[in-house]
Structure formats: C-alpha cells, structure tokens
Design a protein around this motif. Structure first.
Motif, PDB file in Angstrom:
ATOM      1  N   ALA A 224       0.829  -1.200   0.000  1.00 49.96           N
ATOM      2  CA  ALA A 224       0.000   0.000   0.000  1.00 49.96           C
ATOM      3  C   ALA A 224       0.866   1.253   0.000  1.00 49.96           C
ATOM      4  O   ALA A 224       2.008   1.242   0.476  1.00 49.96           O
ATOM      5  CB  ALA A 224      -0.925   0.004   1.210  1.00 49.96           C
TER       6      ALA A 224
ATOM      7  N   LEU B 199      -4.644   2.476   5.287  1.00 48.65           N
ATOM      8  CA  LEU B 199      -3.647   1.451   4.992  1.00 48.65           C
ATOM      9  C   LEU B 199      -2.252   1.903   5.383  1.00 48.65           C
ATOM     10  O   LEU B 199      -1.930   3.095   5.342  1.00 48.65           O
ATOM     11  CB  LEU B 199      -3.677   1.108   3.504  1.00 48.65           C
ATOM     12  CG  LEU B 199      -5.029   0.589   2.987  1.00 48.65           C
ATOM     13  CD1 LEU B 199      -4.950   0.299   1.506  1.00 48.65           C
ATOM     14  CD2 LEU B 199      -5.469  -0.656   3.754  1.00 48.65           C
TER      15      LEU B 199
ATOM     16  N   ASP C  77       1.275  -2.853   4.450  1.00 44.21           N
ATOM     17  CA  ASP C  77       0.152  -3.709   4.077  1.00 44.21           C
ATOM     18  C   ASP C  77       0.307  -4.212   2.645  1.00 44.21           C
ATOM     19  O   ASP C  77       0.747  -3.472   1.753  1.00 44.21           O
ATOM     20  CB  ASP C  77      -1.170  -2.942   4.194  1.00 44.21           C
ATOM     21  CG  ASP C  77      -1.544  -2.668   5.637  1.00 44.21           C
ATOM     22  OD1 ASP C  77      -1.047  -3.379   6.518  1.00 44.21           O
ATOM     23  OD2 ASP C  77      -2.336  -1.732   5.878  1.00 44.21           O
TER      24      ASP C  77
ATOM     25  N   LEU D  93      -7.628  -6.341   1.143  1.00 38.04           N
ATOM     26  CA  LEU D  93      -6.517  -6.430   2.080  1.00 38.04           C
ATOM     27  C   LEU D  93      -6.031  -7.875   2.023  1.00 38.04           C
ATOM     28  O   LEU D  93      -6.636  -8.780   2.593  1.00 38.04           O
ATOM     29  CB  LEU D  93      -6.994  -6.059   3.490  1.00 38.04           C
ATOM     30  CG  LEU D  93      -5.963  -5.615   4.524  1.00 38.04           C
ATOM     31  CD1 LEU D  93      -5.148  -4.430   4.030  1.00 38.04           C
ATOM     32  CD2 LEU D  93      -6.643  -5.270   5.836  1.00 38.04           C
TER      33      LEU D  93
END
Length: 830
Positions: free
Chosen positions: A290, A306, A310, A322
């Motif tokens: 991310a 985020l 991530d 996710l």
C-alpha cells in the motif's frame, strides 16, 4: 481446530474398530495437543425425516408463529401419516424436507419431546435446528435437507450423521499444515502406519490462457497468485447437506454456496480462497504494498487507513482487497453475483501476521497464512472449489486460468544419519531415519561425508516451511518413533557442584525477608514510558535509557525495566484491587541497564558451539544485568487487635528492610539523607556500603502515590544486591557469655543532623565494646532552642572476655559522646 472423525477417515484406511479416542491418542503420541474429544449426543426415540405439506401463518403474536402439517411416513396400510407441529422458524416452506422429533424423543441436554398445546394449537412434535440436534451452533433457522435426499419417515439420525465424533486440537505455530484435513490425516497416517489418500492429488487441466491479467509488483509479498473464472453461478443454490454438516462440526456457520465452498476447501486442503464478483473488478489486477494515505472499505464496512507495510490487491480504481486478511466491499459477492473469480494465493507469513494485528482482523484464513500455506496446492484448491460450484451451483468454468509467481523451493537440509540416535540416546533400527523423513514428504538422498560419516540430505515438502535445519529433522524422527521410546535417565550430579556464593546469598536474603513478614512476588518485567513519567524521572535520568523489546507482549509496556519498582508497585496495585490493604512485598530479580551506546548483539548459529572469540564478542555486547532486591510496603506494618493499636508502615521500615538484607549478606550498611525520584525528598535514605551508593529506601513522593493511585505513605526500598561485596569465607559470629551493660544517652543536635550520622559518631567513639545502638526517642521543643532536636539512644555494651565494670562503661559512654560532639556538634541534654 475442530475436525469430524468421519472426514479424517475418508482419507485413511482405518480398521473398523478405530475409535475417536484412539485417534486422539495417536495425535498426542506424535506431538499434537488434543483439547477435547466430543461425541455427538445420540437422540433416543423417534427422529424422522418429514416433508412439510402445508404452512399456516398464525397471527396475533409478537413473533412469527407457523402451524405446519408435516408428512412423517406411512402407515402399515401405506397411507401417508401427518403431524401438526407449531414452529417459529421461517426459513422453510411447503415441500421442504426437515428433521422431526416425534413425541417420546429425547434431544441433547435431556430435552424430552411430548405432545402439548401451545399458541392455541396442539403441537405433535418439533421441527429441529442444527443446534437442537447437537451438531452445530446455528440456531437462526431449522435444518432443511436437500430435496430428494430422503423419503418422509426415514431415520433422520443416520442421514444427519449423529454417530460421528469431533476432535478439537490446539495447533502450534510451527505446524500450520495441520490446519487442514489433509495435514491431520497425513499425521495420523504416519502415527498409525496406515495408507493415506492425499485430497490434493487431483488432476488440473492444462490451460495457459489467463482468465485475468495479474501483475506481482512485490514477489516477496506474494509468491503465487491463481485466478479461475466461473460464469452462470446460481448464488441462491442451496449448499448440500453433507458440506453444511462438516462445516458445522468444524465450527463454521453456513452462509451461501460460494462462501461455503471456499470455507470447505480451506478446511480440506489448508488453502484459504477468496471469491470476487468478476464484473465489479475494473481493469487488470496488481499485487503490491500500500501507498501512504491509501484507504480501503473492507467487507465489514469499516473504512481502513492502509499502512505502507500492508499487502493490497488493486485494480484500476485502487486497493480492492486487504490481501490474505479481508476482501473489499466494492468487489463483494452479492445475491445477484453469477460471474465470479476464485482466488488462491501464497502470501508472506510475517506480513500477514503484522496486518492481522495492525487492523485487528483475526480470521481462519489469516490463521493459516501467518503460519505458512503450501504454495503447491493453490491451483488444486481453486480447481476443487470450481468443480464443486459446477456440481452444486450450476456454474460453468470459463476458459483460461491465471497462475503467476514462482515460489522459492525448500532448501535441502543435510545431517548425519546417526544424529537422531545420538540426540535421543536410543539406537534406532537401521533405515528408521530415512523411513520417517520419507513419510513426512521429504525427498531423500543418502551419502557419505568427507570424513566418511553417513549423511542424509532431505529436501522438505512444500507444505513444511518449518524444516530448515538438522534439529528440525531430528524432531520429526523422534516424534514419529514416539517420545515414549526415549528413556528418562537422570544425569549423575558431579561431586562438589552446587550453589555458588552469590546464589547462597540470594537464597539467604529471600528467606530473611520472608521470615520478616514479606511476601515474594514475580512481577511483570516490562514497563512503559508513562511509568517513568509517573515516577517523575528527569529526561537525563539513566533509568529512562531502557531497551525496547522487539516483539513485546503489550505495546504500551515494551520497555525492559531498569528498576524493580514498576513491577512491584503493579503487584501492590493488583493486591489492593482485590481487597488486601496491609501489604509487604519483595522481589529479587535482574534489571537491564544498557549503556549510552548499546552494541549490536551478534547472531550465532546453532550448528556448532561458538568459538571463544564469538562468545567474548557476545558477552561484550550484552548490557549490564545486575540483580536487585526491592520491597514495597503499604497499610499497617503491625496489625491492630485486642493487644492494642497497630502501627502504620513508614520510611523506617523500608530502611530496616535494607539493613536486614545487608546483615544477611554480611556487610555493613550506612545510611544518609538522599534525594532520588520516586522517593519523597525529605524521607529518602541513601544506602551506602564502603562509601558506594547501593540503593535507596524511604517513602514514595506524594505525586507518585497520587499518579499510581497508591495508599498514602506507601514506602519502598531497592538495593543492588550484586554491588554488595561477596566474601568467600565468612567467619562465624562470636557470642559472649558475659552480661551486657545498658546505658541511655540523650544528645541535642541541629535539626539537619540525621539520626544515622549521630549513630555512626557514637559507634566510632565507643569502639568495639558497643554491641548495639538503638534510637528510642526524638524530641523538639522551645526549651531546646530554635533549630534544635533531642535524640535519645539506648547503648548496649559487652566485652567478649570479661564482665564490664561501671567505670569501663562510663568511659565508653563519655568517649562516644565526645566523638559525637566533635563530628556533629552534639551536646548532652540536661
């Protein structure tokens, strides 16, 4: 993990007499922890399949109530038999097949079914839910059987599988492959030496055309990504009963056919799956980390910020999932979704573990991903789920399959063939090591080392990422051969070994404090910055220079404590919260005192013993870890009762605890006025041995007491036990058989002169004949003059070889007073 025995037995050739208890014993024998074995409670009395013929909605009640006419079989003459049953569930209709408990049946929990009048009608039985049958926790509606699965009147107990058992296991973090029927069945096969049918051994049709373009921007985050597209899926198609039953026994609630299929395959093969609405994806798919500031609305409708750590799955609109934790709401399967993408991927376990904790999203999928999932099974899992949806959801598998990424193959591990024998102290039969390593899926090569020693090189299977060193292979051999085969032999204690002088001193101090009324506690060794703030420590206080734990149990308490007081005061608070008011606690333990510039600790391997140079480097990099002794006191030190009033614990008790430690250690402790947070500046004693400060004692500062919500006048002492001189040979004390002489002396001194200073002066002047000096009175008044106080002491004199005369005693008294006058300006009180 909960798993039905019938599901395990499907992949094993077990003898007919095999019981659930024997399977549980086999699991324990090879190192898996069994939490519980549950047998489905048999239902006595008539339990039959019924077909709902008519449904009448009853009105006038606060909740939906239905009166159902249910066909429950046929009479001897072949006529259909019907029963009228009152039911509150609404998830069935006329024509549905249900499970009916007729009058006389006894359900789990001793619930007896009888004919009774309710809601103005006579109910001749009960239509049962999954929970009422004892095969799951779902109680939102009754159990509806698939159409055509049985005729009315058939024995429902056999159909719903009430003769099954469930084994619940606690899976350790290193055995993620056991979070599946595939892994557990393989373990039982090894333990019982029975044939095993691998459910992942399925054919996959060759199809190089991608079903969707996928790009892996971070191959360390995702080593393999598989997509398979299905069209024409009926999202309203019912989940078959056999699948719903297995999911229920495993503790997973049935939701819909696509979701149930993905959960079923996850339990079967250990590969979590995710279903996407293909029409809601915009453009190509990208797997990456991310970016700062990106957000995602997950399936639980939570707007999540985020983190750059991530892992996210993105389309042209941005993050839509996710990865490995929870999908995005924008691509969720809905009631009208008939074009879906099945995803199976292999994610970096450490990244998934951090994401789960960061976003507080634990799940069955995350539990498997953070332990490591077999990358070789991804395509098989997708194909298995796709075929189930074709069979039960009228789906059509679209042409093409996306399969990108190349997982890193497991590295081979080499060890001596005799290493398991040497570690266990057992001489195993020839070929055992190769046999056992082959059983767990390793590819084996046997050879000879340069030294002429037989070695085995094992290439672990893709589902065993935990096998990385010889010790791991040894463990596999030993556990499969059985830990019970390793003899328990106590090593012979070498003559002359025992506790060293420091350990003997620590034990003596512990016993002395316990004998004096203190209770030993084992406090939490970590603390946080807020504790240092509450203590009032300055920014430059060395106690603030604490090491931070890399993987702390609690984020707010991640500092390794540099003092024993935080843990002791926390133990004091816990006891106070449980109603204990009069407390005297102590603890002896290490503190960690890093230098201003902490060195990097070298990482040493475990294949061989480190060299002396490596050990020296390791010890040099470690911070100082002295052993301290600390006490805390609150409430009454001497209890009140019929014998009289009690006495509140005070600063003098904390100092006396330090003196007790010093006396037990055989050193002379001197006390002077001190000032060190968190103690009260006017009631703090500095503890010295040979003019070296070894600790502090006294009453805690009122602001500290208030900040920590402690009782008023709470006292504490902390002393560096390792700083006390350690004598290898301590002479036995001399005991005089001659009577003592007791004298009193009252001296007037300035207010700033401490009792400790005056005591030291009297002892130095009186010499060896002074056996004990005890302060028994402090007096201030106008007659003494401004800024003056009177301290009265009891002197006890004794000679080791004679009875002292009155003249000798007077001379000692006069010498002691003279020394006090010379050192602190003391004068005899008239």
């Amino acid at each position: 993990m909960r798993i039905p025995v019938s599901w395990l037995a499907e992949h094993l050739e077990l003898p007919e007499e095999t019981s659930a208890e024997s399977l549980a014993e086999a699991f324990v024998r090879i190192g898996l922890e069994v939490e519980e074995v549950t047998h489905l409670t048999p239902i006595t009395g008539p339990l039959v399949v019924g077909r709902v013929a008519e449904v009448e909605e009853l009105t006038g009640f606060k909740k939906p109530i239905r009166y159902c006419r249910v066909e429950v079989g046929k009479s001897d003459a072949g006529e259909e038999l019907f029963r009228g049953i009152v039911c509150g569930a609404t998830n069935f209709s006329a024509g549905s097949l249900v499970v009916v408990a007729l009058p006389g049946a006894v359900l789990p929990g001793g619930f007896e079914i009888s004919e009774r009048k309710t809601y103005g009608r006579v109910s001749e039985g009960m239509i049962c839910s999954v929970r009422e049958l004892g095969i799951g926790e779902d109680h939102e509606g009754i159990l509806v059987l698939p159409p055509g699965s049985a005729d009315p009147g058939a024995d429902a107990g056999e159909i719903v599988g009430l003769d099954d058992s469930v084994i619940e296991l606690s899976i350790t973090p290193d055995r993620g492959y056991c979070f599946s029927v595939r892994g557990l069945a393989r373990e039982l096969s090894n333990a019982l030496d029975v044939p095993f049918g691998d459910p992942a051994n399925r054919s996959i049709p060759d199809d190089d055309r991608p079903s969707r373009t996928v790009r892996l921007d971070d191959e360390t985050a995702c080593s393999r990504f598989v997509f398979r597209r299905l069209t024409g899926v009926d999202p309203t198609a019912p989940t078959p009963w056999w699948m719903r039953r297995r999911l229920a026994l495993a503790g997973i609630r049935s939701i819909s056919l696509p979701v149930d299929v993905t959960n079923y395959v996850m339990l079967e093969l250990g590969q979590p799956l995710h279903a996407w609405d293909a029409l809601k994806l915009d453009g190509d798919v990208v797997v990456r980390r991310a970016s700062a500031g990106e957000t995602l609305v997950t399936l639980d409708d939570v707007h999540r910020e985020l983190d750059p750590d991530d892992i996210v799955i993105c389309d042209d609109s941005g993050p839509v999932s996710l990865a490995g934790v929870m999908g995005g709401a924008s691509t969720e399967i809905g009631q009208d979704s008939n074009d879906i993408l099945l995803e199976a991927a292999n994610w970096d376990p450490a990244s998934i573990a951090r994401m789960i904790r960061r976003h507080r999203l634990p799940s069955e999928a995350g539990k498997r991903f953070e332990r490591g999932v077999d990358p070789a099974v991804a395509a098989v899992a997708v194909e298995r789920a796709a075929r189930l949806l074709v069979e039960y959801g009228e789906a059509t598998i679209a042409a093409g399959r996306t399969d990108v990424g190349e997982p890193v193959p497991p590295a081979p591990v080499t060890m001596p063939l005799a290493l398991p024998d040497r570690i266990a102290g057992v001489r195993y039969e020839r070929g055992v090591t190769v046999q056992r390593l082959t059983q767990i899926g390793c590819r084996i090569e046997v050879g000879t080392s340069e030294e002429g020693v037989g070695v085995v090189t094992a290439t672990p299977p893709t589902w065993r990422p935990d096998l990385t060193q010889p010790a791991d292979l040894v463990e596999e051999v030993l556990r499969l051969e059985g830990y019970h085969t390793i003899p328990s032999v106590l090593p012979a204690a070498p003559a002359g070994a025992g506790l060293d002088q420091a350990q003997l001193r620590e034990r003596a101090v512990s016993r002395a404090l316990a004998h004096d009324g203190y209770v030993e506690v084992l406090p939490f060794p970590f603390t946080g910055e807020e504790t240092f703030e509450a203590f009032g420590l300055g920014e430059d206080d060395p106690r603030r220079n604490a090491l931070r734990a890399a993987n702390a149990l609690e984020a707010e308490r991640s500092l390794i404590s540099t003092t024993l007081l935080p843990g002791l005061l926390e133990a004091l608070q816990r006891n106070l919260s449980r109603g204990r008011r009069d407390l005297a606690l102590f603890h002896i333990g290490q503190v960690v005192l890093p230098g201003k510039e902490q060195q990097v600790v070298p990482e040493l391997g475990v294949r061989q013993r480190p060299s002396e140079e490596e050990l020296a480097e390791l010890y040099a990099a470690l911070p100082a870890q002295p052993k301290h002794v600390g006490v805390v006191l609150a409430g009454q030190r001497e209890r009140s009762g019929w014998w009289g009033a009690g006495r509140q614990a005070g600063w003098a008790d904390a100092i006396q605890a330090a003196r007790l430690v010093a006396d037990t250690a055989g050193v002379t402790l001197s006390v002077s006025t001190g000032n060190n947070p968190p103690w009260h500046p006017g009631r703090c004693a500095e503890l010295l041995v040979d003019d070296t400060v070894v600790g502090y004692a006294g009453e805690l500062h009122p602001k500290v007491v208030e900040a920590l919500e402690l009782p008023k006048r709470t006292c504490a002492m902390e002393l560096d036990l390792d700083a006390l001189p350690l004598s290898e040979s301590r002479p036995a004390p001399r005991v005089s058989s001659y009577p003592p002489v007791r004298l009193d002396v009252a001296l007037v001194v300035d207010e700033e002169v401490s009792a400790a200073e005056l005591t030291d002066a009297l002892r130095s002047g009186g010499g060896e004949l002074i056996e004990e000096i005890r302060l028994f009175d402090v007096f201030t008044g106008e007659q003494l003059g401004e800024g003056k106080k009177s301290l009265a002491f009891a002197l006890q004199l004794r000679a080791p070889d004679r009875t002292l005369t009155q003249q000798e005693a007077s001379e000692v008294r006069e010498a002691a007073v003279a020394a006090a006058h010379e050192r602190v300006g003391a004068t005899l009180r008239g």
